[in-house]
Scaffold this motif. Structure first.
Motif, PDB file in Angstrom:
ATOM      1  N   THR A 148      76.650 -55.493 -23.476  1.00  0.00           N
ATOM      2  CA  THR A 148      75.645 -56.271 -24.205  1.00  0.00           C
ATOM      3  C   THR A 148      75.453 -55.652 -25.599  1.00  0.00           C
ATOM      4  O   THR A 148      75.876 -54.518 -25.857  1.00  0.00           O
ATOM      5  CB  THR A 148      74.298 -56.242 -23.475  1.00  0.00           C
ATOM      6  N   ILE A 149      74.791 -56.411 -26.455  1.00  0.00           N
ATOM      7  CA  ILE A 149      74.467 -55.881 -27.789  1.00  0.00           C
ATOM      8  C   ILE A 149      73.633 -54.613 -27.636  1.00  0.00           C
ATOM      9  O   ILE A 149      73.839 -53.621 -28.349  1.00  0.00           O
ATOM     10  CB  ILE A 149      73.705 -56.942 -28.621  1.00  0.00           C
ATOM     11  N   LEU A 150      72.715 -54.621 -26.676  1.00  0.00           N
ATOM     12  CA  LEU A 150      71.872 -53.437 -26.458  1.00  0.00           C
ATOM     13  C   LEU A 150      72.722 -52.226 -26.075  1.00  0.00           C
ATOM     14  O   LEU A 150      72.559 -51.137 -26.627  1.00  0.00           O
ATOM     15  CB  LEU A 150      70.840 -53.718 -25.355  1.00  0.00           C
ATOM     16  N   GLN A 151      73.644 -52.403 -25.133  1.00  0.00           N
ATOM     17  CA  GLN A 151      74.483 -51.274 -24.711  1.00  0.00           C
ATOM     18  C   GLN A 151      75.328 -50.767 -25.865  1.00  0.00           C
ATOM     19  O   GLN A 151      75.490 -49.559 -26.052  1.00  0.00           O
ATOM     20  CB  GLN A 151      75.381 -51.699 -23.547  1.00  0.00           C
ATOM     21  N   ALA A 152      75.878 -51.710 -26.645  1.00  0.00           N
ATOM     22  CA  ALA A 152      76.710 -51.301 -27.788  1.00  0.00           C
ATOM     23  C   ALA A 152      75.863 -50.529 -28.793  1.00  0.00           C
ATOM     24  O   ALA A 152      76.292 -49.502 -29.331  1.00  0.00           O
ATOM     25  CB  ALA A 152      77.320 -52.545 -28.443  1.00  0.00           C
ATOM     26  N   ALA A 153      74.643 -50.988 -29.027  1.00  0.00           N
ATOM     27  CA  ALA A 153      73.752 -50.299 -29.971  1.00  0.00           C
ATOM     28  C   ALA A 153      73.442 -48.899 -29.458  1.00  0.00           C
ATOM     29  O   ALA A 153      73.538 -47.904 -30.196  1.00  0.00           O
ATOM     30  CB  ALA A 153      72.472 -51.103 -30.156  1.00  0.00           C
ATOM     31  N   GLN A 154      73.077 -48.799 -28.182  1.00  0.00           N
ATOM     32  CA  GLN A 154      72.710 -47.490 -27.618  1.00  0.00           C
ATOM     33  C   GLN A 154      73.870 -46.506 -27.698  1.00  0.00           C
ATOM     34  O   GLN A 154      73.692 -45.343 -28.028  1.00  0.00           O
ATOM     35  CB  GLN A 154      72.255 -47.656 -26.167  1.00  0.00           C
ATOM     36  N   LYS A 155      75.074 -46.994 -27.398  1.00  0.00           N
ATOM     37  CA  LYS A 155      76.242 -46.114 -27.447  1.00  0.00           C
ATOM     38  C   LYS A 155      76.510 -45.603 -28.854  1.00  0.00           C
ATOM     39  O   LYS A 155      77.148 -44.566 -29.045  1.00  0.00           O
ATOM     40  CB  LYS A 155      77.487 -46.870 -26.946  1.00  0.00           C
ATOM     41  N   ASN A 156      76.028 -46.345 -29.838  1.00  0.00           N
ATOM     42  CA  ASN A 156      76.260 -45.960 -31.231  1.00  0.00           C
ATOM     43  C   ASN A 156      75.001 -45.380 -31.878  1.00  0.00           C
ATOM     44  O   ASN A 156      74.920 -45.286 -33.104  1.00  0.00           O
ATOM     45  CB  ASN A 156      76.764 -47.170 -32.028  1.00  0.00           C
ATOM     46  N   GLY A 157      74.029 -45.008 -31.057  1.00  0.00           N
ATOM     47  CA  GLY A 157      72.837 -44.340 -31.565  1.00  0.00           C
ATOM     48  C   GLY A 157      71.911 -45.233 -32.369  1.00  0.00           C
ATOM     49  O   GLY A 157      71.127 -44.748 -33.184  1.00  0.00           O
ATOM     50  N   ILE A 158      71.992 -46.562 -32.141  1.00  0.00           N
ATOM     51  CA  ILE A 158      71.115 -47.496 -32.857  1.00  0.00           C
ATOM     52  C   ILE A 158      70.007 -47.921 -31.904  1.00  0.00           C
ATOM     53  O   ILE A 158      70.273 -48.375 -30.785  1.00  0.00           O
ATOM     54  CB  ILE A 158      71.908 -48.741 -33.328  1.00  0.00           C
ATOM     55  N   TYR A 159      68.762 -47.798 -32.348  1.00  0.00           N
ATOM     56  CA  TYR A 159      67.636 -48.101 -31.471  1.00  0.00           C
ATOM     57  C   TYR A 159      67.267 -49.582 -31.514  1.00  0.00           C
ATOM     58  O   TYR A 159      67.025 -50.132 -32.581  1.00  0.00           O
ATOM     59  CB  TYR A 159      66.418 -47.265 -31.861  1.00  0.00           C
TER      60      TYR A 159
ATOM     61  N   LYS B  96      68.549 -60.875 -34.280  1.00  0.00           N
ATOM     62  CA  LYS B  96      69.172 -62.103 -34.777  1.00  0.00           C
ATOM     63  C   LYS B  96      70.678 -61.920 -34.743  1.00  0.00           C
ATOM     64  O   LYS B  96      71.198 -60.921 -35.269  1.00  0.00           O
ATOM     65  CB  LYS B  96      68.703 -62.400 -36.195  1.00  0.00           C
ATOM     66  N   VAL B  97      71.348 -62.856 -34.112  1.00  0.00           N
ATOM     67  CA  VAL B  97      72.804 -62.811 -34.011  1.00  0.00           C
ATOM     68  C   VAL B  97      73.353 -63.987 -34.803  1.00  0.00           C
ATOM     69  O   VAL B  97      73.083 -65.141 -34.458  1.00  0.00           O
ATOM     70  CB  VAL B  97      73.252 -62.918 -32.528  1.00  0.00           C
ATOM     71  N   ASN B  98      74.067 -63.671 -35.870  1.00  0.00           N
ATOM     72  CA  ASN B  98      74.558 -64.716 -36.780  1.00  0.00           C
ATOM     73  C   ASN B  98      73.425 -65.681 -37.147  1.00  0.00           C
ATOM     74  O   ASN B  98      73.614 -66.902 -37.184  1.00  0.00           O
ATOM     75  CB  ASN B  98      75.740 -65.469 -36.169  1.00  0.00           C
ATOM     76  N   GLY B  99      72.213 -65.122 -37.328  1.00  0.00           N
ATOM     77  CA  GLY B  99      71.068 -65.914 -37.781  1.00  0.00           C
ATOM     78  C   GLY B  99      70.210 -66.514 -36.677  1.00  0.00           C
ATOM     79  O   GLY B  99      69.157 -67.059 -36.950  1.00  0.00           O
ATOM     80  N   ARG B 100      70.654 -66.401 -35.408  1.00  0.00           N
ATOM     81  CA  ARG B 100      69.876 -66.987 -34.300  1.00  0.00           C
ATOM     82  C   ARG B 100      69.223 -65.883 -33.474  1.00  0.00           C
ATOM     83  O   ARG B 100      69.855 -64.865 -33.190  1.00  0.00           O
ATOM     84  CB  ARG B 100      70.797 -67.793 -33.370  1.00  0.00           C
ATOM     85  N   THR B 101      67.969 -66.102 -33.069  1.00  0.00           N
ATOM     86  CA  THR B 101      67.305 -65.073 -32.263  1.00  0.00           C
ATOM     87  C   THR B 101      67.852 -65.071 -30.829  1.00  0.00           C
ATOM     88  O   THR B 101      67.970 -66.113 -30.193  1.00  0.00           O
ATOM     89  CB  THR B 101      65.771 -65.284 -32.230  1.00  0.00           C
ATOM     90  N   MET B 102      68.174 -63.874 -30.359  1.00  0.00           N
ATOM     91  CA  MET B 102      68.741 -63.698 -29.011  1.00  0.00           C
ATOM     92  C   MET B 102      68.182 -62.402 -28.421  1.00  0.00           C
ATOM     93  O   MET B 102      67.804 -61.499 -29.165  1.00  0.00           O
ATOM     94  CB  MET B 102      70.273 -63.534 -29.065  1.00  0.00           C
ATOM     95  N   ALA B 103      68.199 -62.313 -27.103  1.00  0.00           N
ATOM     96  CA  ALA B 103      67.809 -61.051 -26.451  1.00  0.00           C
ATOM     97  C   ALA B 103      69.017 -60.123 -26.437  1.00  0.00           C
ATOM     98  O   ALA B 103      70.069 -60.463 -25.892  1.00  0.00           O
ATOM     99  CB  ALA B 103      67.342 -61.323 -25.027  1.00  0.00           C
ATOM    100  N   ALA B 104      68.873 -58.945 -27.045  1.00  0.00           N
ATOM    101  CA  ALA B 104      70.008 -58.010 -27.142  1.00  0.00           C
ATOM    102  C   ALA B 104      70.469 -57.510 -25.778  1.00  0.00           C
ATOM    103  O   ALA B 104      71.637 -57.185 -25.593  1.00  0.00           O
ATOM    104  CB  ALA B 104      69.616 -56.825 -28.022  1.00  0.00           C
ATOM    105  N   CYS B 105      69.551 -57.474 -24.793  1.00  0.00           N
ATOM    106  CA  CYS B 105      69.924 -56.886 -23.493  1.00  0.00           C
ATOM    107  C   CYS B 105      70.684 -57.853 -22.601  1.00  0.00           C
ATOM    108  O   CYS B 105      71.241 -57.445 -21.587  1.00  0.00           O
ATOM    109  CB  CYS B 105      68.688 -56.355 -22.777  1.00  0.00           C
ATOM    110  N   THR B 106      70.682 -59.143 -22.951  1.00  0.00           N
ATOM    111  CA  THR B 106      71.404 -60.106 -22.100  1.00  0.00           C
ATOM    112  C   THR B 106      72.540 -60.802 -22.848  1.00  0.00           C
ATOM    113  O   THR B 106      73.237 -61.632 -22.263  1.00  0.00           O
ATOM    114  CB  THR B 106      70.443 -61.188 -21.554  1.00  0.00           C
TER     115      THR B 106
END
Ligand code: SF4
Ligand code: SF4
Ligand code: FES
Length: 254
Positions: free
Chosen positions: A28-39, A69-79
């Motif tokens: 997920t976007i959340l997992q990718a962010a966490q792995k790269n130290g982005i909160y 926001k993903v490509n301008g649309r609001t989305m839940a990063a964890c799903t």
């Protein structure tokens, strides 16, 4: 709504807040962010650690605090699974104000008296209120009055502090797979119910795990108050957001 996340070896490139990162397909976007130290803030999603006893990450997708926001649309990063070329906005004034609004709504919807709460200092909701500098909520208090259940010898369940994240529903099960917590009704009548017989017989380890998994002070371990004194608790030491999983610690930080 996803419960566990499968990943593959295909590499995806995306940007978060202008930073180019790589992720495995299926993350997920959340997992990718966490792995790269982005909160990215979370309340319902939980990274699996030895401490919380989870074998894989969970993402009930209930709280929406992780909205990006993903490509301008609001989305839940964890799903939302990563995809090639995604442009993700995360740490922006608009999104942080949206997150602060969610925190404020959760505070007025339940009854939260932090100074008298055993979870104070380790509570994700309280820590997010500090992060987003919540002072007086913009909304009227609902003054809810919900049942507090102290029947179990090991757990106290205070529904007034429950934020309906569903972590307990997904994560707390008996060895033979029975759920100890469940979800009932809809809208403003929705709530968490317990299987009273199973919760009465809960093991020491599971009681500890349940308190640890609950992001707020709704599930409290009985007879174990102040194991960690105020001032030495998780967010007394480091503000929320400093626990982001990084590649060097291999996901061992909670
Ligand atoms: S659950 Fe968290 S926000 Fe609510 S009273 Fe306890 S410490 Fe405060
Ligand atoms: S009891 Fe805790 S873990 Fe369960 S839904 Fe409520 S806040 Fe979430
Ligand atoms: S953390 Fe993503 S919806 Fe709750």
């Amino acid at each position: 709504m996803s419960e566990t996340i499968e990943t593959s070896s295909e590499i995806i490139t995306l940007t978060i807040d202008g930073q180019e990162i790589q992720a495995a397909a299926g993350q997920t976007i959340l997992q990718a962010a966490q792995k790269n130290g982005i909160y990215i803030p979370t309340l319902c999603a939980l990274h699996a650690t030895k401490e919380n006893g989870l074998e894989s990450d969970i993402a009930p997708g209930t709280c929406r605090i992780c909205t990006v926001k993903v490509n301008g649309r609001t989305m839940a990063a964890c799903t939302t699974p990563v995809a090639q070329g995604f442009v993700v906005e995360n740490d922006t004034e608009e999104l942080n104000d949206l997150r602060k609004t969610i925190v404020e709504l959760l505070f007025v919807e339940g009854n939260h008296f932090c100074p008298s709460c055993e979870k104070s200092g380790s509570c994700d909701l309280q820590a997010l209120a500090y992060r987003y500098q919540m002072l007086s909520p913009r909304f009227r208090y609902a003054f809810s009055s919900r049942e507090v259940n102290a029947e179990s010898p090991k757990l106290l369940f205070d529904r007034n502090r429950c934020i309906l994240c569903r972590r307990c529903v997904l994560a707390i099960r008996t060895e033979d797979g029975k759920q100890l917590f469940g979800f009932t009704k809809r809208g403003d009548k929705s709530g968490i119910i317990m299987d009273e017989e199973l919760v009465k017989n809960i093991s020491e380890e599971q009681a500890q795990q349940a308190m640890h998994i609950c992001p707020v002070g709704a599930i409290i371990r009985k007879e174990k108050g102040f194991d960690t004194p105020f001032g030495q608790r998780k967010y007394d030491q480091n503000p929320i957001g400093s626990e982001t999983v990084c590649t060097t610690c291999n996901g061992e930080k909670s």
